[in-house]
Design a protein around this motif. Structure first.
Motif, PDB file in Angstrom:
ATOM      1  N   UNK A  90       0.866  -1.325   0.157  1.00 15.92           N
ATOM      2  CA  UNK A  90      -0.053  -0.060  -0.026  1.00 15.92           C
ATOM      3  C   UNK A  90       0.806   1.101  -0.064  1.00 15.92           C
ATOM      4  N   UNK A  91       0.989   1.907  -1.140  1.00 17.38           N
ATOM      5  CA  UNK A  91       1.943   2.979  -1.181  1.00 17.38           C
ATOM      6  C   UNK A  91       1.227   4.155  -1.038  1.00 17.38           C
ATOM      7  N   UNK A  92       1.645   5.135  -0.086  1.00 15.79           N
ATOM      8  CA  UNK A  92       0.976   6.438   0.472  1.00 15.79           C
ATOM      9  C   UNK A  92       1.324   7.562  -0.612  1.00 15.79           C
ATOM     10  N   UNK A 121      -0.571  -6.170 -10.953  1.00 17.11           N
ATOM     11  CA  UNK A 121      -1.846  -5.537 -10.955  1.00 17.11           C
ATOM     12  C   UNK A 121      -1.773  -4.288  -9.982  1.00 17.11           C
ATOM     13  N   UNK A 122      -2.362  -3.201 -10.284  1.00 16.03           N
ATOM     14  CA  UNK A 122      -2.225  -1.947  -9.475  1.00 16.03           C
ATOM     15  C   UNK A 122      -3.691  -1.162  -9.772  1.00 16.03           C
ATOM     16  N   UNK A 161      -0.787   7.529  -3.948  1.00 18.31           N
ATOM     17  CA  UNK A 161      -1.288   6.708  -3.358  1.00 18.31           C
ATOM     18  C   UNK A 161      -1.870   5.619  -4.156  1.00 18.31           C
ATOM     19  N   UNK A 162      -2.203   4.326  -3.341  1.00 22.70           N
ATOM     20  CA  UNK A 162      -2.699   3.141  -3.903  1.00 22.70           C
ATOM     21  C   UNK A 162      -2.028   1.734  -3.771  1.00 22.70           C
ATOM     22  N   UNK A 163      -2.959   0.585  -4.016  1.00 22.11           N
ATOM     23  CA  UNK A 163      -2.437  -0.612  -3.794  1.00 22.11           C
ATOM     24  C   UNK A 163      -1.612  -1.343  -5.003  1.00 22.11           C
ATOM     25  N   UNK A 164      -0.823  -2.180  -4.756  1.00 25.38           N
ATOM     26  CA  UNK A 164       0.011  -2.748  -6.059  1.00 25.38           C
ATOM     27  C   UNK A 164       0.132  -4.095  -5.433  1.00 25.38           C
TER      28      UNK A 164
END
Length: 236
Positions: A158-160, A174-175, A206-209
């Motif tokens: 989880x990138x901030x 996937x992202x 931000x987001x999930x990878x």
């Protein structure tokens, strides 16, 4: 609809549908199914309910098929199953207008009717690590549920906001679609086959990878020495 993911190394997606429920998948990918399903193959499936030949062309550009098949359950319901094509993991994704996904080409398995499968990104990276083929990501959008197959083991981050990660493109499974993806050249790192600088995907939060431990290219390279020599002849 009742989904069930069975197995470990080579998992299977089994979907149990009630009467009239429909699932969409690429033609020929179904592994087995109960009798009575109505099959309808068309270019309009996988277009998020919008239809049209343009939507199917976008799907082809993303590495998918021009035609998709819709499986509609008969009276009394039925079940059908899809087997993973590589050792790895099957994941279920809930998709809505505010939550879209980008996934590596070839990862799509099946979806409900209002999910759109289209091209999300095409990038040509030169001969260094992809033989000039580049990378292609599919975009899953619309409103519904989709199932995807990802290779090997998965690691999630989880990138901030303000954070970024450098990733070999083959391991970027996937992202979330709202994240920014760029490509960076790593100077001083030489590709062992072609001598080019290494290209890495740079993903910004931000987001999930989701990252996968295996890449289809590396799997193919690992088994290639054990394959029969197509150039040899069995003639005496």
């Amino acid at each position: 609809m009742e989904p069930r993911i069975v197995g470990t190394t080579m998992p299977i997606l089994e979907l149990t549908l009630t009467e009239g429920e429909r699932i969409v998948a690429e033609g020929g990918d179904v592994s087995w199914l109960s009798p009575g399903f109505h099959l309808d193959t068309s270019t309009s499936h996988g277009s998020g309910g919008q239809g049209g030949f343009l939507g199917s062309l976008k799907r082809v550009l993303g590495g998918g098929q021009l035609f998709l098949t819709a499986y509609t359950a008969p009276a009394g319901g039925g079940s059908l199953a899809f087997a993973a094509q590589l050792p790895g993991t099957i994941r279920e994704l809930r998709i809505d207008r505010s939550d879209n996904f980008m996934l590596q080409s070839g990862s799509y398995m099946a979806s409900t009717g209002d999910v759109e499968i289209s091209v999300g990104l095409q990038k040509k990276l030169g001969a260094g690590i992809f033989g000039g083929a580049g990378v292609v990501f599919q975009r899953l959008s619309g409103d519904g549920t989709a199932w995807v197959q990802l290779a090997g083991e998965l690691v999630e981050y989880e990138l901030q906001a303000g954070q970024s990660l450098l990733i070999h493109p083959g391991h970027l499974a996937m992202y979330r679609a709202e994240m920014t993806l760029e490509f960076a050249t790593m100077k001083g790192i030489k590709n062992k086959f072609f001598g080019d600088s290494l290209f890495l995907a740079e993903l910004h939060g931000p987001g999930h990878v989701w990252l996968q431990s295996m890449t289809p290219a590396k799997l193919a390279a690992a088994i290639e020495p054990y394959l029969p020599d197509r150039g040899s002849s069995n003639d005496s």
